[in-house]
Design a protein around this motif. Sequence first.
Motif, PDB file in Angstrom:
ATOM      1  N   GLY A  60     -15.348   0.723   4.994  1.00  0.00           N
ATOM      2  CA  GLY A  60     -14.454   0.546   3.850  1.00  0.00           C
ATOM      3  C   GLY A  60     -13.434  -0.564   4.031  1.00  0.00           C
TER       4      GLY A  60
ATOM      5  N   TRP B 219       0.087  -4.122  10.113  1.00  0.00           N
ATOM      6  CA  TRP B 219      -0.300  -3.277   8.967  1.00  0.00           C
ATOM      7  C   TRP B 219      -0.371  -1.818   9.409  1.00  0.00           C
ATOM      8  CZ3 TRP B 219      -4.187   0.208   7.825  1.00  0.00           C
ATOM      9  CH2 TRP B 219      -4.365   0.549   6.460  1.00  0.00           C
TER      10      TRP B 219
ATOM     11  N   PHE C  72      -9.590   1.908   8.937  1.00  0.00           N
ATOM     12  CA  PHE C  72     -10.862   1.209   8.717  1.00  0.00           C
ATOM     13  C   PHE C  72     -11.615   0.913  10.007  1.00  0.00           C
ATOM     14  CE2 PHE C  72      -7.640  -0.002   5.637  1.00  0.00           C
ATOM     15  CZ  PHE C  72      -8.197   0.518   4.475  1.00  0.00           C
TER      16      PHE C  72
ATOM     17  N   ASN D 113      -9.915  -7.664   1.080  1.00  0.00           N
ATOM     18  CA  ASN D 113      -9.693  -8.296  -0.221  1.00  0.00           C
ATOM     19  C   ASN D 113      -8.224  -8.252  -0.636  1.00  0.00           C
ATOM     20  OD1 ASN D 113     -12.354  -8.996  -0.584  1.00  0.00           O
ATOM     21  ND2 ASN D 113     -12.875  -7.142  -1.724  1.00  0.00           N
ATOM     22  N   ARG D 114      -7.608  -7.091  -0.416  1.00  0.00           N
ATOM     23  CA  ARG D 114      -6.187  -6.969  -0.771  1.00  0.00           C
ATOM     24  C   ARG D 114      -5.349  -7.954   0.038  1.00  0.00           C
ATOM     25  NH1 ARG D 114      -7.024  -1.473  -0.347  1.00  0.00           N
ATOM     26  NH2 ARG D 114      -5.686  -1.136   1.459  1.00  0.00           N
TER      27      ARG D 114
ATOM     28  N   ASP E  41       0.838  -1.202   0.000  1.00  0.00           N
ATOM     29  CA  ASP E  41       0.000   0.000   0.000  1.00  0.00           C
ATOM     30  C   ASP E  41       0.877   1.257   0.000  1.00  0.00           C
ATOM     31  OD1 ASP E  41      -2.237  -1.572  -0.027  1.00  0.00           O
ATOM     32  OD2 ASP E  41      -2.809  -1.228   2.051  1.00  0.00           O
TER      33      ASP E  41
ATOM     34  N   ILE F  53     -13.649  -3.638   3.576  1.00  0.00           N
ATOM     35  CA  ILE F  53     -13.747  -4.757   2.641  1.00  0.00           C
ATOM     36  C   ILE F  53     -12.628  -4.744   1.594  1.00  0.00           C
ATOM     37  CG2 ILE F  53     -15.445  -3.609   1.118  1.00  0.00           C
ATOM     38  CD1 ILE F  53     -15.746  -7.229   2.110  1.00  0.00           C
ATOM     39  N   GLN F  54     -12.282  -3.549   1.120  1.00  0.00           N
ATOM     40  CA  GLN F  54     -11.207  -3.474   0.121  1.00  0.00           C
ATOM     41  C   GLN F  54      -9.889  -3.942   0.710  1.00  0.00           C
ATOM     42  OE1 GLN F  54     -13.343  -0.605   0.310  1.00  0.00           O
ATOM     43  NE2 GLN F  54     -14.465  -1.424  -1.412  1.00  0.00           N
ATOM     44  N   MET F  55      -9.654  -3.529   1.949  1.00  0.00           N
ATOM     45  CA  MET F  55      -8.419  -3.916   2.608  1.00  0.00           C
ATOM     46  C   MET F  55      -8.403  -5.436   2.862  1.00  0.00           C
ATOM     47  SD  MET F  55      -7.058  -4.601   5.743  1.00  0.00           S
ATOM     48  CE  MET F  55      -5.481  -4.303   6.476  1.00  0.00           C
TER      49      MET F  55
END
Lengths: 393, 319
Positions: free
Chosen positions: A277, A301, A336, A283-284, A61, A279-281
């Motif tokens: 938000g 992280w 998040f 998924n990554r 990231d 979910i994007q993290m």
Amino acid sequence: MIRWLAGLIGFGLAATSALAADPVTIGVGYLAIAGTRSTLSLVEQPAENDGVAGARLAIEDNNTTGKFTGQRFTLEERRIKEGEDVVQAATALAEKNGFIIADLPADALLKVADALRERGTLLFNAGAIDERLREADCRANVIHTAPTRAMLADALGQYLVWKKWSRWLLVVGSHDEDRLFADAIRRTAARFGAKIVQERTFEDKGGARRTDSGVTQIQRQMPVFTQQAPAYDVLVAADESEVFGAYLPYRTWDPRPVAGSAGLVPRSWDASQDQWGAIQMQNRFIKLNSRRITALDMQAWTAVRMIGEATSRTNSGEVKKVTDFIKGPDFSVAAFKGTRLTLRDWNWQLRQPILLVDGRMVVSVSPQEGFLHQVSELDTLGYDRPESKCKLK
Amino acid sequence: MFGAALLAALALAAAPAHAFIAYVSNEKSNTVSVIDTDSWTVTKTIKVGQRPRGIDFTRDGKFVMVAVGDDDTIQVIDAKTQSVVDSLPSGPDPELFAQDAAGKILYVANENDNTVTVIDLEKRARLGDIQVGVEPEGMTISPDGKTLINTSETTNMAHFIDTSSRQIVANVLVDARPRFAEYKHDSSEVWVSSEIGGTVSIIDPKKHEVIGKVTFEIPGLRKEAIQPVGIGMTKDDKTAFVALGPANRIAVVDVASRKVTKYLLVGQRVWHMAFTPDEKHLLTTNGVSNDVSVIDVAAQKVIKTIQVGELPWGVTIAP
């Protein structure tokens, strides 16, 4: 001329050139003990890359952002085997890395912090939840992204009190860390007006966590162990050592919910968290590591993202400059959790909401509504400034 | 003759405000609510794909596009029949999008893979992708159509993209979790809201620099609850409205002084907004309370609340 121009554009903090010249390299070290601990639940058995996998994602990231800021992040992992000298390993890691993410037991972390103090290396404690690292044994060169036991216990306690489950049966394991968690739970009960109706100790008599004979004995043992308790609303288990906690749900003598080390568990993060938000993290993370995320992954992280946030805001890879910014009044990081995360400037603990999870879903997020604070509601979790024994040095 | 004119004038005065049609995306119920702005009622609920969020009319007013993130596509609703007729090839998890002035090219922020997808609206075909920062979200195009701005939520930047070369020409760092970008109609400023940072950054689009910030303070409300998301600006560029999320308020901002002049209490967790074309009304989507607030723009007052589907997110009004 072109280079000079690019340099000039890159110099401005607000606007950075898309075609930055030679990127600045920012080295991040990851220091942890080799091997993994055993859990009662096979599903919860940590992966070998537990923790560092989160650091790796944050490096990616940061590097996506780094393309625009002319910064390149690298990660060097070092696992200490039994008998190895942790200070030696840390010193070697600090050669190339101005920042080190540590997942170490408290004593080892303190040794490393003291050994690296002169050098100016900034340490991030991503793993140890011990109160003393933020209290009597706090260090000025250690930032804590892991929550503390008191924060976890308060997060759980606020919810139980909100739910009006205020009579607790406390069951404590026989290891030191179990007792420390029990201390935190007792403090929480006193703070929020819950009552511990009785305490029981579950002795660890050794033995394997998995056997071919299976659960037949457990099914008989757990009801007997929890019978004849005074009237209570919820059983709170303090079993960080993974000896009995996970055996309790659905097996208590009285039909009561279980919380603490099993059942409803307070954690900094969970693989099921999909709000704000996340979910994007998530998924990554799955895409990069082929498994689901853990709280330790997220703590690592967050540490690496804090470094990335500070390097992009200061437009610098200089450890001193970045450290000053992280410790400055304007620092915050988005992780998040629905709110900006900031540092407690009296002990460098990251303020953060705590999730209450049941293994499949996020049941609630603390602080709970109505727990008020004059500075930040996040400071209703754990030791607050006036109570702190920390003197940063 | 005189009588007829009087009658006509009377009829004009008595006639209700011109009616418009608003479309609201309901993130949780997977529907789009159609609102008639004359009666202020929901006249139809259209079933769409999963997790509808970004929503906008095509320039000709014939279609409504809605990003259905969990289905990895943008669905097209025929405004005449009020039903889904087609879908567009976006990238994974589309959230917000912007179209050029001619209504020919669509730019879509795909939150899941750090790209902006470029779509030819006539051919309904994908033209390419632009690599941007982590979790792209906010999208806006300069009034001259030459510059596209995308904000990335975890990189915390506004990326300025040249629409002809599709290359990033500048990156401007803003406060944490930038979610929405809006140009002033005179092109002199771009406003970017930062949800976690709690501010709106004002960027000079020529110099690519943050030249000011709008900050918010509501007595009795903790700072963390103020999470700016949607922005609406009047055509005269004098007044901006900023949705403050869980603060349950819309901030009215004097654009010249960049100061908040008023806070309007709306529903819970206000996300986005849209003006009626006559700019008499502003509609806001209130996620948690499942309703839409109607603001009288001139009076700066909330005059109506309309129940819609679950977790309303985006809103667009027929041109």
